[in-house]
Scaffold this active site. Sequence first.
Site, PDB file in Angstrom:
ATOM      1  N   HIS A 167      -1.656   0.272  -9.946  1.00 28.93           N
ATOM      2  CA  HIS A 167      -2.182  -0.733  -8.999  1.00 28.93           C
ATOM      3  C   HIS A 167      -2.609  -2.020  -9.738  1.00 28.93           C
ATOM      4  CE1 HIS A 167      -4.058  -1.138  -4.759  1.00 28.93           C
ATOM      5  NE2 HIS A 167      -3.815  -2.336  -5.256  1.00 28.93           N
ATOM      6  N   ARG A 212       0.853  -1.189   0.000  1.00 28.63           N
ATOM      7  CA  ARG A 212       0.000   0.000   0.000  1.00 28.63           C
ATOM      8  C   ARG A 212       0.890   1.242   0.000  1.00 28.63           C
ATOM      9  NH1 ARG A 212      -3.460  -2.600  -1.688  1.00 28.63           N
ATOM     10  NH2 ARG A 212      -5.583  -2.963  -0.901  1.00 28.63           N
TER      11      ARG A 212
HETATM   12  N1  LIG Z   1      -0.619  -4.025  -5.497  1.00 30.58           N
HETATM   13  C1  LIG Z   1      -1.444  -5.043  -5.549  1.00 30.58           C
HETATM   14  O1  LIG Z   1      -1.992  -5.354  -6.610  1.00 30.58           O
HETATM   15  C2  LIG Z   1      -1.703  -5.841  -4.304  1.00 30.58           C
HETATM   16  C3  LIG Z   1      -2.256  -7.123  -4.433  1.00 30.58           C
HETATM   17  C4  LIG Z   1      -2.427  -7.886  -3.277  1.00 30.58           C
HETATM   18  C5  LIG Z   1      -2.117  -7.358  -2.034  1.00 30.58           C
HETATM   19  N2  LIG Z   1      -1.627  -6.089  -1.952  1.00 30.58           N
HETATM   20  C6  LIG Z   1      -1.300  -5.525  -0.632  1.00 30.58           C
HETATM   21  O2  LIG Z   1      -0.356  -6.380  -0.007  1.00 30.58           O
HETATM   22  C7  LIG Z   1      -0.670  -6.431   1.386  1.00 30.58           C
HETATM   23  C8  LIG Z   1      -0.106  -7.702   1.993  1.00 30.58           C
HETATM   24  O3  LIG Z   1      -0.868  -8.821   1.556  1.00 30.58           O
HETATM   25  P1  LIG Z   1      -0.758 -10.227   2.308  1.00 30.58           P
HETATM   26  O4  LIG Z   1      -1.829 -11.096   1.757  1.00 30.58           O
HETATM   27  O5  LIG Z   1       0.633 -10.712   2.315  1.00 30.58           O
HETATM   28  O6  LIG Z   1      -1.173  -9.776   3.785  1.00 30.58           O
HETATM   29  P2  LIG Z   1      -0.946 -10.565   5.156  1.00 30.58           P
HETATM   30  O7  LIG Z   1      -0.867 -12.031   4.926  1.00 30.58           O
HETATM   31  O8  LIG Z   1      -1.965 -10.036   6.087  1.00 30.58           O
HETATM   32  O9  LIG Z   1       0.512 -10.088   5.634  1.00 30.58           O
HETATM   33  C9  LIG Z   1       0.752  -8.809   6.109  1.00 30.58           C
HETATM   34  C10 LIG Z   1       2.187  -8.744   6.587  1.00 30.58           C
HETATM   35  O10 LIG Z   1       2.438  -7.424   7.085  1.00 30.58           O
HETATM   36  C11 LIG Z   1       2.980  -7.535   8.395  1.00 30.58           C
HETATM   37  N3  LIG Z   1       2.579  -6.379   9.220  1.00 30.58           N
HETATM   38  C12 LIG Z   1       1.346  -5.873   9.403  1.00 30.58           C
HETATM   39  N4  LIG Z   1       1.387  -4.847  10.273  1.00 30.58           N
HETATM   40  C13 LIG Z   1       2.679  -4.723  10.644  1.00 30.58           C
HETATM   41  C14 LIG Z   1       3.361  -3.865  11.532  1.00 30.58           C
HETATM   42  N5  LIG Z   1       2.709  -2.926  12.231  1.00 30.58           N
HETATM   43  N6  LIG Z   1       4.686  -4.020  11.679  1.00 30.58           N
HETATM   44  C15 LIG Z   1       5.366  -4.973  10.988  1.00 30.58           C
HETATM   45  N7  LIG Z   1       4.772  -5.828  10.131  1.00 30.58           N
HETATM   46  C16 LIG Z   1       3.442  -5.705   9.966  1.00 30.58           C
HETATM   47  C17 LIG Z   1       2.395  -8.812   8.960  1.00 30.58           C
HETATM   48  O11 LIG Z   1       3.189  -9.249  10.068  1.00 30.58           O
HETATM   49  P3  LIG Z   1       2.878 -10.670  10.788  1.00 30.58           P
HETATM   50  O12 LIG Z   1       3.241 -11.736   9.784  1.00 30.58           O
HETATM   51  O13 LIG Z   1       3.766 -10.674  11.963  1.00 30.58           O
HETATM   52  O14 LIG Z   1       1.413 -10.684  11.108  1.00 30.58           O
HETATM   53  C18 LIG Z   1       2.485  -9.717   7.734  1.00 30.58           C
HETATM   54  O15 LIG Z   1       3.763 -10.254   7.608  1.00 30.58           O
HETATM   55  C19 LIG Z   1      -2.182  -6.340   1.433  1.00 30.58           C
HETATM   56  O16 LIG Z   1      -2.609  -5.811   2.672  1.00 30.58           O
HETATM   57  C20 LIG Z   1      -2.502  -5.413   0.290  1.00 30.58           C
HETATM   58  O17 LIG Z   1      -2.611  -4.103   0.787  1.00 30.58           O
HETATM   59  C21 LIG Z   1      -1.413  -5.326  -3.060  1.00 30.58           C
END
Ligand SMILES: NC(=O)c1ccc[n+]([C@@H]2O[C@H](COP(=O)([O-])OP(=O)(O)OC[C@H]3O[C@@H](n4cnc5c(N)ncnc54)[C@H](OP(=O)(O)O)[C@@H]3O)[C@@H](O)[C@H]2O)c1
Length: 310
Positions: free
Chosen positions: A274, A226
């Site tokens: 995006h 993001r």
């Molecule tokens: N550009 C695009 O097309 C696209 C597509 C898909 C997703 N995304 C973005 O990618 C993000 C991640 O997706 P995901 O499925 O991998 O999400 P996820 O499985 O929820 O993983 C989020 C990661 O961020 C870490 N995190 C969250 N808050 C944190 C903090 N305060 N300090 C340190 N680490 C933190 C989490 O830590 P923990 O492992 O310790 O919980 C986890 O490792 C999504 O939220 C979305 O916004 C973008």
Amino acid sequence: MKILFFAKGEDNPHWLRALQHQLPDADIRLWDEKETDAAWQADYALVWKPPVEFFHGQHGLKAIINLGAGVDSILALQSRPADVPLLKLRDAGMAQWILDYVRYGLLHFGRDFDHYRQDQVAKHWHPREIGSRRDWPLGILGAGAIGAVVAETLASEGYPVRCWSRTPKQLDGVESFAGPGQLADFLDGCRGLISILPATRETRYLIGDDQLSRMQADGVVISCGRGEVFDEQALADRLRYGRLRGALLDVFHQEPLPATSELWGLKNLIITPHIAAPTPIVTAVEQIAGYIAQIENGEPVSLVDPALGY
Ligand SMILES: NC(=O)c1ccc[n+]([C@@H]2O[C@H](COP(=O)([O-])OP(=O)(O)OC[C@H]3O[C@@H](n4cnc5c(N)ncnc54)[C@H](OP(=O)(O)O)[C@@H]3O)[C@@H](O)[C@H]2O)c1
């Protein structure tokens, strides 16, 4: 079983066909503000950026399933019934696409395509030596469903990889850093900084000038989690004055990126709208059907934690 569906900006007929194929016995309806049948109470809401009115009159929901990995918009929706469990898609095919996106950025800068582009403009024939991946220490911000796949795969391909998350990780070939106290050590000496973090209260403006200054001076940033994670002005200034080599950005504070944004004019920045990983409908629908089966069978499911924001 009744399912109410709404996905802003998506191919809704394609989604509905795939859902009906996967869940042939379900009564699936596309939300329509003009159709208000109070007797029709949905069991499940499947949503991507629904309007405020979407949840009006729906009192029997067992779960809300977000049709993407990012939950910032659904959590910000005031009308979302807070007592209904919220689920999100986890990988569902998106990790591979984000991996492709990140690899593109690493190849672009790592194999000097940015320099060859400039050479072409100057009609200058100048072969360069191919550097080693070992000289590209990568820092992956976020090691969740997507970040963990990216980190382990890039490590297996010869990059020195570290990741940063809220809780420590054990990933093959990846050095783990966790929490605000280890952010500076994580950033120190990174040549590639790759953000796959969600936008939450804790991650907004996480990476500003101080944090970027810890990277190597010819470092590159790839951002596909993001946009809010970065201080965009600090990033733009570093790119403009050559204190970063370049960046590949898919996500921004404001989307669509306004025509007035100075980012459009930066030559060492690649902007994409995006598109790093749209939700793949077929694999997403399989995951959704799995979630519904787990809930119907009383099995535990992994929920979004609104307090954490992801
Ligand atoms: N550009 C695009 O097309 C696209 C597509 C898909 C997703 N995304 C973005 O990618 C993000 C991640 O997706 P995901 O499925 O991998 O999400 P996820 O499985 O929820 O993983 C989020 C990661 O961020 C870490 N995190 C969250 N808050 C944190 C903090 N305060 N300090 C340190 N680490 C933190 C989490 O830590 P923990 O492992 O310790 O919980 C986890 O490792 C999504 O939220 C979305 O916004 C973008």
